[in-house]
Motif scaffolding. Structure first.
Motif, mmCIF file in Angstrom:
data_model
loop_
_atom_site.group_PDB
_atom_site.id
_atom_site.type_symbol
_atom_site.label_atom_id
_atom_site.label_comp_id
_atom_site.label_asym_id
_atom_site.label_seq_id
_atom_site.Cartn_x
_atom_site.Cartn_y
_atom_site.Cartn_z
ATOM 1 N N MET A 1 0.861 -1.177 0.000
ATOM 2 C CA MET A 1 0.000 0.000 0.000
ATOM 3 C C MET A 1 0.901 1.232 0.000
ATOM 4 S SD MET A 1 -3.209 0.879 2.524
ATOM 5 C CE MET A 1 -4.203 -0.435 1.893
ATOM 6 N N THR A 2 0.653 2.124 -0.936
ATOM 7 C CA THR A 2 1.479 3.332 -1.051
ATOM 8 C C THR A 2 1.118 4.325 0.050
ATOM 9 O OG1 THR A 2 -0.084 4.411 -2.521
ATOM 10 C CG2 THR A 2 1.614 3.043 -3.551
ATOM 11 N N LEU A 3 2.022 5.262 0.292
ATOM 12 C CA LEU A 3 1.814 6.239 1.356
ATOM 13 C C LEU A 3 0.569 7.083 1.115
ATOM 14 C CD1 LEU A 3 2.810 7.532 3.962
ATOM 15 C CD2 LEU A 3 4.229 9.048 2.587
ATOM 16 N N ASP A 4 0.334 7.523 -0.136
ATOM 17 C CA ASP A 4 -0.841 8.358 -0.391
ATOM 18 C C ASP A 4 -2.140 7.572 -0.181
ATOM 19 O OD1 ASP A 4 0.075 6.970 -2.634
ATOM 20 O OD2 ASP A 4 -0.929 8.320 -4.042
ATOM 21 N N ILE A 5 -2.148 6.281 -0.505
ATOM 22 C CA ILE A 5 -3.348 5.462 -0.263
ATOM 23 C C ILE A 5 -3.523 5.252 1.234
ATOM 24 C CG2 ILE A 5 -4.363 3.182 -0.616
ATOM 25 C CD1 ILE A 5 -4.021 3.668 -3.397
ATOM 26 N N LEU A 6 -2.405 5.060 1.939
ATOM 27 C CA LEU A 6 -2.480 4.877 3.391
ATOM 28 C C LEU A 6 -3.011 6.138 4.073
ATOM 29 C CD1 LEU A 6 -1.908 2.835 5.611
ATOM 30 C CD2 LEU A 6 0.407 3.717 5.753
ATOM 31 N N ILE A 7 -2.593 7.297 3.619
ATOM 32 C CA ILE A 7 -3.103 8.559 4.177
ATOM 33 C C ILE A 7 -4.597 8.695 3.884
ATOM 34 C CG2 ILE A 7 -3.008 11.089 3.955
ATOM 35 C CD1 ILE A 7 0.059 10.737 3.546
ATOM 36 N N ALA A 8 -5.001 8.365 2.668
ATOM 37 C CA ALA A 8 -6.425 8.424 2.326
ATOM 38 C C ALA A 8 -7.223 7.448 3.185
ATOM 39 C CB ALA A 8 -6.622 8.114 0.844
ATOM 40 N N LEU A 9 -6.697 6.253 3.413
ATOM 41 C CA LEU A 9 -7.357 5.262 4.266
ATOM 42 C C LEU A 9 -7.492 5.786 5.689
ATOM 43 C CD1 LEU A 9 -8.463 2.461 5.029
ATOM 44 C CD2 LEU A 9 -6.079 1.662 5.165
ATOM 45 N N ALA A 10 -6.429 6.409 6.213
ATOM 46 C CA ALA A 10 -6.475 6.959 7.571
ATOM 47 C C ALA A 10 -7.531 8.050 7.682
ATOM 48 C CB ALA A 10 -5.102 7.507 7.969
ATOM 49 N N LEU A 11 -7.647 8.890 6.661
ATOM 50 C CA LEU A 11 -8.676 9.935 6.668
ATOM 51 C C LEU A 11 -10.081 9.324 6.604
ATOM 52 C CD1 LEU A 11 -6.981 12.563 4.316
ATOM 53 C CD2 LEU A 11 -7.270 12.706 6.806
ATOM 54 N N PHE A 12 -10.241 8.295 5.789
ATOM 55 C CA PHE A 12 -11.526 7.592 5.703
ATOM 56 C C PHE A 12 -11.877 6.983 7.071
ATOM 57 C CE2 PHE A 12 -13.989 3.709 5.080
ATOM 58 C CZ PHE A 12 -15.015 4.131 4.248
ATOM 59 N N CYS A 13 -10.896 6.328 7.693
ATOM 60 C CA CYS A 13 -11.128 5.727 9.010
ATOM 61 C C CYS A 13 -11.525 6.789 10.031
ATOM 62 C CB CYS A 13 -9.872 5.008 9.496
ATOM 63 S SG CYS A 13 -9.448 3.524 8.588
ATOM 64 N N ILE A 138 -4.961 -10.587 0.946
ATOM 65 C CA ILE A 138 -4.928 -10.562 2.412
ATOM 66 C C ILE A 138 -4.077 -9.414 2.941
ATOM 67 C CG2 ILE A 138 -3.052 -12.233 2.660
ATOM 68 C CD1 ILE A 138 -6.162 -12.005 4.913
ATOM 69 N N GLY A 139 -2.998 -9.064 2.254
ATOM 70 C CA GLY A 139 -2.156 -7.958 2.705
ATOM 71 C C GLY A 139 -2.911 -6.641 2.743
ATOM 72 N N ALA A 140 -3.631 -6.332 1.666
ATOM 73 C CA ALA A 140 -4.404 -5.082 1.615
ATOM 74 C C ALA A 140 -5.521 -5.089 2.655
ATOM 75 C CB ALA A 140 -4.980 -4.893 0.209
ATOM 76 N N ILE A 141 -6.165 -6.231 2.815
ATOM 77 C CA ILE A 141 -7.250 -6.339 3.795
ATOM 78 C C ILE A 141 -6.707 -6.130 5.214
ATOM 79 C CG2 ILE A 141 -8.910 -7.965 4.827
ATOM 80 C CD1 ILE A 141 -9.176 -9.165 1.939
ATOM 81 N N LEU A 142 -5.538 -6.680 5.504
ATOM 82 C CA LEU A 142 -4.941 -6.497 6.829
ATOM 83 C C LEU A 142 -4.511 -5.051 7.070
ATOM 84 C CD1 LEU A 142 -2.900 -9.805 7.248
ATOM 85 C CD2 LEU A 142 -5.053 -9.149 8.369
ATOM 86 N N TRP A 143 -4.063 -4.342 6.026
ATOM 87 C CA TRP A 143 -3.764 -2.908 6.170
ATOM 88 C C TRP A 143 -5.019 -2.139 6.564
ATOM 89 C CZ3 TRP A 143 0.343 -0.025 6.882
ATOM 90 C CH2 TRP A 143 1.589 -0.495 6.495
ATOM 91 N N VAL A 144 -6.131 -2.461 5.896
ATOM 92 C CA VAL A 144 -7.400 -1.795 6.216
ATOM 93 C C VAL A 144 -7.805 -2.114 7.657
ATOM 94 C CG1 VAL A 144 -9.865 -1.689 5.660
ATOM 95 C CG2 VAL A 144 -8.175 -1.686 3.814
ATOM 96 N N ALA A 145 -7.739 -3.387 8.021
ATOM 97 C CA ALA A 145 -8.107 -3.781 9.388
ATOM 98 C C ALA A 145 -7.194 -3.110 10.416
ATOM 99 C CB ALA A 145 -8.047 -5.304 9.525
ATOM 100 N N GLY A 146 -5.893 -3.046 10.123
ATOM 101 C CA GLY A 146 -4.941 -2.412 11.041
ATOM 102 C C GLY A 146 -5.211 -0.920 11.224
ATOM 103 N N ALA A 147 -5.566 -0.248 10.139
ATOM 104 C CA ALA A 147 -5.892 1.181 10.241
ATOM 105 C C ALA A 147 -7.125 1.388 11.111
ATOM 106 C CB ALA A 147 -6.114 1.765 8.844
ATOM 107 N N PHE A 148 -8.133 0.531 10.920
ATOM 108 C CA PHE A 148 -9.334 0.649 11.743
ATOM 109 C C PHE A 148 -9.060 0.286 13.198
ATOM 110 C CE2 PHE A 148 -11.845 0.898 7.835
ATOM 111 C CZ PHE A 148 -12.762 1.876 8.209
#
Length: 197
Positions: A1-13, A138-148
């Motif tokens: 997961m790239t940094l910009d996607i991770l930042i967007a995910l954090a904002l969504f969370c 599974i990697g992307a799903i775990l990133w999402v779960a970890g952010a939440f």
């Protein structure tokens, strides 16, 4: 997961976790009625239960609704009935001195299981997986779960702390009763989007 996607995910969370919804209203009411220490199992159930729900949803649980559409209607009905029961329980919570020894906030398992009938949790999970784990690996799903998990823990602590702060203002039984009725009403109001679908 790239940094910009991770930042967007954090904002969504952050946007979905910190806004009022069934979990947050119940955590606030629990903090006001039982205090921080007694609400910790409820808080932990929300903080860990939702990320635990993300994983199976991301791996394909949603296909059940595609394969058998009545499942969505059944989930909606169960959600509404459970929310009505929770609202009744919140509205009729006795002041601390009048409360029987059996009264307690939700347990860890009850709060974790609640995620599966919480309409806001379903929409958050589906939105997050659709937007930030498009590959469904599974990697992307775990990133999402970890952010939440990370931001969800902060959100849950914040809402319980707000409830414990309000508790000081609710020293009189009449004030606590009004607060509980308002929280129950807001919990029911959070169901309006589900009922309008």
């Amino acid at each position: 997961m790239t940094l910009d996607i991770l930042i967007a995910l954090a904002l969504f969370c952050a946007a979905t976790l910190f806004t009022p919804g069934p979990n947050n209203l119940m955590l606030m009411a629990s903090g006001a009625n039982f205090g921080l220490r007694r609400t910790i199992p409820h808080l932990a159930g929300v903080a860990f239960g939702f990320p635990a729900m993300i994983v199976p949803v991301g791996l394909g649980v949603m296909q059940i609704f595609d394969l058998w559409p009545p499942a969505q209607t059944i989930l909606r009905a169960v959600s509404v009935l459970y929310m009505l029961w929770l609202a009744w329980k919140i509205a009729h919570a006795a002041p601390p001195k009048d409360r029987d020894a059996e009264a307690r906030p939700l347990t860890f398992l009850q709060a974790a299981a609640f995620q599966w009938v919480n309409p806001k949790a379903w929409s958050m999970a589906l939105g997050a997986i659709t937007l930030y784990a498009t590959s469904r690996d599974i990697g992307a799903i775990l990133w999402v779960a970890g952010a939440f998990l990370t931001l969800g823990t902060v959100s849950a602590v914040t809402w319980v702390t707000l409830g414990t702060g309000v508790r000081r203002l609710l020293g009189q039984p009449a004030r606590l009763r009004i607060f509980n009725w308002v929280m129950a009403g807001l919990l029911l109001a959070s169901m309006i989007p589900v009922l309008l679908l």
